[in-house]
Design an enzyme around this catalytic site. Structure first.
Site, PDB file in Angstrom:
ATOM      1  N   CYS A 114      85.350 -19.696  13.884  1.00  0.00           N
ATOM      2  CA  CYS A 114      84.159 -19.627  13.016  1.00  0.00           C
ATOM      3  C   CYS A 114      83.442 -18.277  13.047  1.00  0.00           C
ATOM      4  O   CYS A 114      82.897 -17.860  12.031  1.00  0.00           O
ATOM      5  CB  CYS A 114      83.177 -20.738  13.368  1.00  0.00           C
ATOM      6  SG  CYS A 114      83.876 -22.351  13.057  1.00  0.00           S
ATOM      7  N   HIS A 251      75.945 -19.022  11.054  1.00  0.00           N
ATOM      8  CA  HIS A 251      77.124 -19.829  10.739  1.00  0.00           C
ATOM      9  C   HIS A 251      76.656 -21.259  10.484  1.00  0.00           C
ATOM     10  O   HIS A 251      75.888 -21.828  11.270  1.00  0.00           O
ATOM     11  CB  HIS A 251      78.104 -19.761  11.911  1.00  0.00           C
ATOM     12  CG  HIS A 251      79.185 -20.774  11.839  1.00  0.00           C
ATOM     13  ND1 HIS A 251      79.902 -21.004  10.691  1.00  0.00           N
ATOM     14  CD2 HIS A 251      79.674 -21.640  12.778  1.00  0.00           C
ATOM     15  CE1 HIS A 251      80.782 -21.960  10.923  1.00  0.00           C
ATOM     16  NE2 HIS A 251      80.657 -22.365  12.174  1.00  0.00           N
ATOM     17  N   ASN A 281      81.010 -27.338   7.307  1.00  0.00           N
ATOM     18  CA  ASN A 281      81.306 -26.149   8.106  1.00  0.00           C
ATOM     19  C   ASN A 281      82.584 -25.496   7.560  1.00  0.00           C
ATOM     20  O   ASN A 281      83.667 -26.040   7.714  1.00  0.00           O
ATOM     21  CB  ASN A 281      81.479 -26.596   9.568  1.00  0.00           C
ATOM     22  CG  ASN A 281      81.863 -25.452  10.495  1.00  0.00           C
ATOM     23  OD1 ASN A 281      82.238 -24.367  10.050  1.00  0.00           O
ATOM     24  ND2 ASN A 281      81.777 -25.716  11.785  1.00  0.00           N
TER      25      ASN A 281
HETATM   26  N1  ACO Z   1      80.154 -41.762  12.284  1.00  0.00           N
HETATM   27  C1  ACO Z   1      79.582 -42.705  13.028  1.00  0.00           C
HETATM   28  N2  ACO Z   1      79.555 -42.659  14.385  1.00  0.00           N
HETATM   29  C2  ACO Z   1      80.146 -41.626  14.979  1.00  0.00           C
HETATM   30  C3  ACO Z   1      80.786 -40.611  14.248  1.00  0.00           C
HETATM   31  C4  ACO Z   1      80.773 -40.713  12.840  1.00  0.00           C
HETATM   32  N3  ACO Z   1      81.334 -39.779  12.035  1.00  0.00           N
HETATM   33  N4  ACO Z   1      81.283 -39.710  15.096  1.00  0.00           N
HETATM   34  C5  ACO Z   1      80.987 -40.123  16.333  1.00  0.00           C
HETATM   35  N5  ACO Z   1      80.301 -41.293  16.269  1.00  0.00           N
HETATM   36  C6  ACO Z   1      79.770 -42.095  17.370  1.00  0.00           C
HETATM   37  C7  ACO Z   1      80.483 -41.828  18.662  1.00  0.00           C
HETATM   38  O1  ACO Z   1      81.644 -42.620  18.764  1.00  0.00           O
HETATM   39  C8  ACO Z   1      79.437 -42.203  19.671  1.00  0.00           C
HETATM   40  O2  ACO Z   1      79.407 -43.608  19.817  1.00  0.00           O
HETATM   41  P1  ACO Z   1      79.224 -44.256  21.272  1.00  0.00           P
HETATM   42  O3  ACO Z   1      77.893 -43.773  21.748  1.00  0.00           O
HETATM   43  O4  ACO Z   1      79.300 -45.705  20.977  1.00  0.00           O
HETATM   44  O5  ACO Z   1      80.371 -43.707  22.071  1.00  0.00           O
HETATM   45  C9  ACO Z   1      78.125 -41.786  19.012  1.00  0.00           C
HETATM   46  O6  ACO Z   1      78.417 -41.703  17.604  1.00  0.00           O
HETATM   47  C10 ACO Z   1      77.595 -40.471  19.515  1.00  0.00           C
HETATM   48  O7  ACO Z   1      78.656 -39.526  19.491  1.00  0.00           O
HETATM   49  P2  ACO Z   1      78.454 -38.053  19.967  1.00  0.00           P
HETATM   50  O8  ACO Z   1      79.743 -37.295  19.793  1.00  0.00           O
HETATM   51  O9  ACO Z   1      77.833 -38.028  21.314  1.00  0.00           O
HETATM   52  O10 ACO Z   1      77.394 -37.544  18.880  1.00  0.00           O
HETATM   53  P3  ACO Z   1      76.527 -36.235  18.878  1.00  0.00           P
HETATM   54  O11 ACO Z   1      75.118 -36.569  18.783  1.00  0.00           O
HETATM   55  O12 ACO Z   1      76.971 -35.246  19.919  1.00  0.00           O
HETATM   56  O13 ACO Z   1      76.955 -35.614  17.464  1.00  0.00           O
HETATM   57  C11 ACO Z   1      78.351 -33.897  16.528  1.00  0.00           C
HETATM   58  C12 ACO Z   1      78.296 -35.241  17.220  1.00  0.00           C
HETATM   59  C13 ACO Z   1      77.681 -34.001  15.171  1.00  0.00           C
HETATM   60  C14 ACO Z   1      79.804 -33.509  16.360  1.00  0.00           C
HETATM   61  C15 ACO Z   1      77.590 -32.844  17.368  1.00  0.00           C
HETATM   62  O14 ACO Z   1      77.985 -32.916  18.705  1.00  0.00           O
HETATM   63  C16 ACO Z   1      77.817 -31.452  16.868  1.00  0.00           C
HETATM   64  O15 ACO Z   1      77.478 -31.110  15.754  1.00  0.00           O
HETATM   65  N6  ACO Z   1      78.357 -30.568  17.707  1.00  0.00           N
HETATM   66  C17 ACO Z   1      78.653 -29.203  17.324  1.00  0.00           C
HETATM   67  C18 ACO Z   1      79.984 -29.160  16.668  1.00  0.00           C
HETATM   68  C19 ACO Z   1      80.253 -27.891  15.948  1.00  0.00           C
HETATM   69  O16 ACO Z   1      79.379 -27.267  15.387  1.00  0.00           O
HETATM   70  N7  ACO Z   1      81.518 -27.494  15.943  1.00  0.00           N
HETATM   71  C20 ACO Z   1      81.978 -26.408  15.199  1.00  0.00           C
HETATM   72  C21 ACO Z   1      81.869 -25.130  15.926  1.00  0.00           C
HETATM   73  S1  ACO Z   1      82.505 -23.883  15.016  1.00  0.00           S
HETATM   74  C22 ACO Z   1      84.193 -23.702  15.160  1.00  0.00           C
HETATM   75  O17 ACO Z   1      84.652 -22.657  15.575  1.00  0.00           O
HETATM   76  C23 ACO Z   1      85.130 -24.741  14.772  1.00  0.00           C
END
Ligand code: ACO
Length: 324
Positions: A114, A251, A281
């Site tokens: 990214c 980003h 993203n």
């Molecule tokens: N829909 C519904 N529920 C979901 C989904 C979904 N799409 N995805 C995960 N869940 C559930 C999980 O299973 C979990 O359930 P549980 O508590 O029963 O186990 C719950 O939601 C919470 O999951 P988390 O992964 O802990 O959710 P979090 O609040 O961390 O949000 C997210 C996840 C949005 C991915 C967040 O962590 C994030 O944005 N992180 C940064 C990611 C990012 O920006 N990556 C790109 C970087 S750039 C690159 O180079 C690629």
């Protein structure tokens, strides 16, 4: 000597996939995705019409036209991509051929996930500052939909496809400044294999191919810690006040990451333009796509002070300061 942006171009695939569309094929909801990420929809590439080499050429042609330059005068093309359709030749030579740049034009690609666009921009800027390049094209293109694991609802909902380009021209003026950082030892929380790995088999005995593999929470923590820090360090190192900055162009990975950064920097959120709600993203294409959109809306004016900052797999994070 400094590089000034004199033309911008972008391309987003026609097909739009909303959160509601995703909730029909996986266990998720518009409410969950919107609340956690700010994303409402993303553009998804057509496998034939929107190959990365096609998307980036469309964006490049637009940027060259907007700049009003002759493509034969371009000295350097650098493209950031993690998801090219061709391993080689580079996306940059594909652009060179398609826009009619000359054989005196240097071409290479940058893979920095990214943060790729900012890395490519800083590279081009360095070529300009040393006097080696007068006119350059810097591009970012991604087809994330080809690589995400569509059974991993925690990751696939985040990403979109697209391309963006900027033409940079050497002009007299204060040079752009940048800081680039990375941490290989923290890199395991975000990775993607480039091809089937013969040493690992799936249940049926086939070579396994894993798509984007991410520990979202780790990436989130990394981003909200390191991005405000690198921007603050940039301001200290180069002696500008954060209050002077017109825009912080981050980003577009997650609205909450951008909001947390604004809060930590004690800067109003209005200075942090966002289009993630409609693009998802787009990895290394996210910043040039946003720049183009801002330009179309009349938000960019000469002399504005801009900080770009990016973060992602590597782990890698970087920031630069430019005067538009
Ligand atoms: N829909 C519904 N529920 C979901 C989904 C979904 N799409 N995805 C995960 N869940 C559930 C999980 O299973 C979990 O359930 P549980 O508590 O029963 O186990 C719950 O939601 C919470 O999951 P988390 O992964 O802990 O959710 P979090 O609040 O961390 O949000 C997210 C996840 C949005 C991915 C967040 O962590 C994030 O944005 N992180 C940064 C990611 C990012 O920006 N990556 C790109 C970087 S750039 C690159 O180079 C690629």
């Amino acid at each position: 000597m400094t590089g000034k942006i004199i033309g911008l171009g972008s391309y987003l695939p026609e097909k739009i996939v909303t959160n509601d569309d995703l909730s029909k094929i996986m266990d998720t909801s518009d409410e969950w995705i919107t609340e956690r990420t700010g994303i409402k929809s993303r553009h998804i590439a057509d496998p034939v019409k929107d190959r990365p080499s096609i998307m980036v050429v469309k964006a490049a042609k637009q940027a060259v036209e907007a700049a009003g330059i002759a493509p034969q005068d371009i000295d350097l093309i650098v493209t950031a991509s993690t998801t090219p359709d061709l391993i080689f030749p580079t996306m940059s030579t594909t652009i060179q051929e398609a826009i009619g740049a000359s054989e005196n034009c240097g071409c290479f690609d940058v893979n920095s996930a990214c943060p790729g666009f900012v890395a490519a921009y800083n590279t081009v800027e360095s070529f300009i500052e040393t006097g080696n390049v007068k006119l350059a094209l810097v591009a970012g293109v991604e087809c994330n939909s080809n690589f995400v694991d569509w059974t991993d609802r925690g990751t696939c909902i985040l990403f979109g496809d697209g391309a963006g380009c900027a033409v940079l021209k050497a002009e007299e003026g204060k040079r752009n400044e940048f800081i680039m950082r990375s941490s290989g030892k923290r890199g395991t929380c975000l990775h993607c294999e480039s091809a089937r790995q013969p040493y690992r088999k799936d249940e049926e005995g086939f070579d396994k191919l894993t798509g984007f593999n991410m520990n979202g929470r780790e990436v989130f923590k990394f981003a909200i810690t390191e991005v405000p820090k690198i921007i603050t360090d940039l301001s200290v190192k180069y002696g500008f006040d954060l209050g002077e900055i017109d825009y912080f162009i981050l980003h577009q990975a997650n609205q909450r990451i951008i909001e947390a950064t604004a809060k930590k920097l004690k800067q109003p959120l209005e200075k942090f333009p966002m289009n993630i709600m409609n693009t998802g993203n787009c990895s290394s294409a996210s910043i040039p796509i946003l720049l183009k959109e801002m330009n179309d809306k009349g938000m960019l004016r000469r002399g504005q002070k801009i900080v770009m900052a990016s973060f992602g797999a590597g782990l890698v994070w970087n920031a630069n300061y430019i005067e538009y």
